[in-house]
Design a protein around this motif. Sequence first.
Motif, mmCIF file in Angstrom:
data_model
loop_
_atom_site.group_PDB
_atom_site.id
_atom_site.type_symbol
_atom_site.label_atom_id
_atom_site.label_comp_id
_atom_site.label_asym_id
_atom_site.label_seq_id
_atom_site.Cartn_x
_atom_site.Cartn_y
_atom_site.Cartn_z
ATOM 1 N N TYR A 75 0.921 -1.212 -0.049
ATOM 2 C CA TYR A 75 -0.008 -0.049 -0.056
ATOM 3 C C TYR A 75 1.040 1.358 -0.162
ATOM 4 O O TYR A 75 0.545 2.212 -0.663
ATOM 5 N N LEU A 76 2.030 1.113 0.853
ATOM 6 C CA LEU A 76 2.830 2.347 0.967
ATOM 7 C C LEU A 76 3.699 2.525 -0.529
ATOM 8 O O LEU A 76 3.997 3.577 -1.095
ATOM 9 N N ARG A 77 4.081 1.290 -1.214
ATOM 10 C CA ARG A 77 4.673 1.551 -2.503
ATOM 11 C C ARG A 77 3.610 2.081 -3.375
ATOM 12 O O ARG A 77 4.279 2.856 -4.375
ATOM 13 N N TRP A 78 2.504 1.715 -3.408
ATOM 14 C CA TRP A 78 1.554 2.200 -4.437
ATOM 15 C C TRP A 78 1.217 3.628 -4.256
ATOM 16 O O TRP A 78 1.033 4.583 -5.007
ATOM 17 N N GLN A 79 1.458 4.270 -2.849
ATOM 18 C CA GLN A 79 1.498 5.614 -2.606
ATOM 19 C C GLN A 79 2.627 6.239 -3.447
ATOM 20 O O GLN A 79 2.286 7.494 -3.932
ATOM 21 N N GLY A 80 3.973 5.742 -3.510
ATOM 22 C CA GLY A 80 4.759 6.219 -4.214
ATOM 23 C C GLY A 80 4.793 6.180 -5.436
ATOM 24 O O GLY A 80 5.054 6.979 -6.447
ATOM 25 N N LYS A 81 4.083 5.077 -6.112
ATOM 26 C CA LYS A 81 3.887 4.999 -7.678
ATOM 27 C C LYS A 81 3.027 5.892 -8.030
ATOM 28 O O LYS A 81 3.147 6.587 -9.060
ATOM 29 N N CYS A 82 1.901 5.708 -7.124
ATOM 30 C CA CYS A 82 0.872 6.985 -7.484
ATOM 31 C C CYS A 82 1.538 8.536 -7.626
ATOM 32 O O CYS A 82 1.002 9.319 -8.703
ATOM 33 N N ARG A 83 2.330 8.783 -6.900
ATOM 34 C CA ARG A 83 3.051 10.104 -6.591
ATOM 35 C C ARG A 83 3.698 10.272 -7.841
ATOM 36 O O ARG A 83 3.858 11.484 -8.570
ATOM 37 N N GLU A 84 4.601 9.291 -8.118
ATOM 38 C CA GLU A 84 5.529 9.290 -9.319
ATOM 39 C C GLU A 84 4.624 9.509 -10.720
ATOM 40 O O GLU A 84 5.265 10.465 -11.573
ATOM 41 N N MET A 85 3.656 8.752 -10.867
ATOM 42 C CA MET A 85 3.045 8.900 -12.255
ATOM 43 C C MET A 85 2.467 10.259 -12.194
ATOM 44 O O MET A 85 2.202 10.733 -13.303
ATOM 45 N N PHE A 86 1.927 10.871 -11.081
ATOM 46 C CA PHE A 86 1.096 12.263 -11.010
ATOM 47 C C PHE A 86 2.535 13.445 -11.464
ATOM 48 O O PHE A 86 2.103 13.940 -12.289
ATOM 49 N N LEU A 87 3.692 12.980 -11.132
ATOM 50 C CA LEU A 87 4.717 13.864 -11.714
ATOM 51 C C LEU A 87 5.059 13.813 -13.161
ATOM 52 O O LEU A 87 5.126 14.752 -13.839
ATOM 53 N N ARG A 88 5.047 12.284 -13.753
ATOM 54 C CA ARG A 88 4.970 12.132 -15.045
ATOM 55 C C ARG A 88 3.890 12.902 -15.975
ATOM 56 O O ARG A 88 4.095 13.460 -16.927
ATOM 57 N N ASP A 89 2.506 12.913 -15.450
ATOM 58 C CA ASP A 89 1.555 13.430 -15.911
ATOM 59 C C ASP A 89 1.314 14.837 -15.793
ATOM 60 O O ASP A 89 0.737 15.468 -16.852
ATOM 61 N N HIS A 90 1.744 15.392 -14.661
ATOM 62 C CA HIS A 90 1.283 16.847 -14.445
ATOM 63 C C HIS A 90 2.418 17.642 -14.488
ATOM 64 O O HIS A 90 2.182 18.913 -14.251
ATOM 65 N N ALA A 91 3.650 17.339 -14.029
ATOM 66 C CA ALA A 91 4.671 18.195 -13.527
ATOM 67 C C ALA A 91 6.073 17.569 -14.291
ATOM 68 O O ALA A 91 7.317 17.516 -13.546
ATOM 69 N N ALA A 92 6.019 17.205 -15.486
ATOM 70 C CA ALA A 92 7.376 16.368 -15.976
ATOM 71 C C ALA A 92 8.437 17.269 -15.928
ATOM 72 O O ALA A 92 9.611 16.812 -15.944
ATOM 73 N N SER A 93 8.324 18.510 -15.911
ATOM 74 C CA SER A 93 9.658 19.468 -15.881
ATOM 75 C C SER A 93 10.312 19.163 -14.366
ATOM 76 O O SER A 93 11.425 19.312 -14.522
ATOM 77 N N VAL A 94 9.521 18.897 -13.365
ATOM 78 C CA VAL A 94 10.197 18.596 -12.176
ATOM 79 C C VAL A 94 11.144 17.474 -12.361
ATOM 80 O O VAL A 94 12.221 17.441 -11.500
ATOM 81 N N LEU A 95 11.007 16.613 -13.210
ATOM 82 C CA LEU A 95 11.863 15.446 -13.308
ATOM 83 C C LEU A 95 13.014 15.767 -13.745
ATOM 84 O O LEU A 95 14.020 15.111 -13.035
ATOM 85 N N GLY A 96 13.322 16.800 -14.512
ATOM 86 C CA GLY A 96 14.760 17.239 -14.639
ATOM 87 C C GLY A 96 15.355 17.758 -13.257
ATOM 88 O O GLY A 96 16.547 17.721 -13.123
#
Length: 158
Positions: free
Chosen positions: A26-47
């Motif tokens: 369940y905690l891993r899924w929180q992290g995965k959800c957060r990461e996918m949010f970054l990919r989908d909505h704030a991709a510039s933050v990945l850099g």
Amino acid sequence: MKFYEYQHVVTFEETNVVGNVYYVNYLRWQGKCREMFLRDHAASVLGDLQNGLALVTTHCACRFLAELEAFDELNIRMSLGQMRQNRFTFYFEYRRLDGHGETVVARGEQEVAVMRRKANGLQPAPVPTALREALLPFLETGRAARQQPPSRVSVAAL
């Protein structure tokens, strides 16, 4: 209210000997959800993350309401609880999908601190503008404090 939604199908790998989902997933899924949010909505933050920015989990928790098993389909909803200075809190709701709709099986939360890697260690940093703008539409507004906060399980610097 607007949620970011992440879809997941439970696999055998995520279950224990008894056949239900092992709690740490369940905690891993929180992290995965957060990461996918970054990919989908704030991709510039990945850099920025490759250039010294760090999103440090300072607290995470989960309250379990029902068991999950292999091949259960989930809709994990994430919303922004609050944002202050260099920290923000996400709320998660785990919903099992079935032929009759959705059943809430767990609720969680995660606090994240924005930090910057310096020669002398991590230092607090402001929330990047792109991330702040991406998060604000998901802010829970007009809602009282969560009715039953999850049991606390601290995990530092995941």
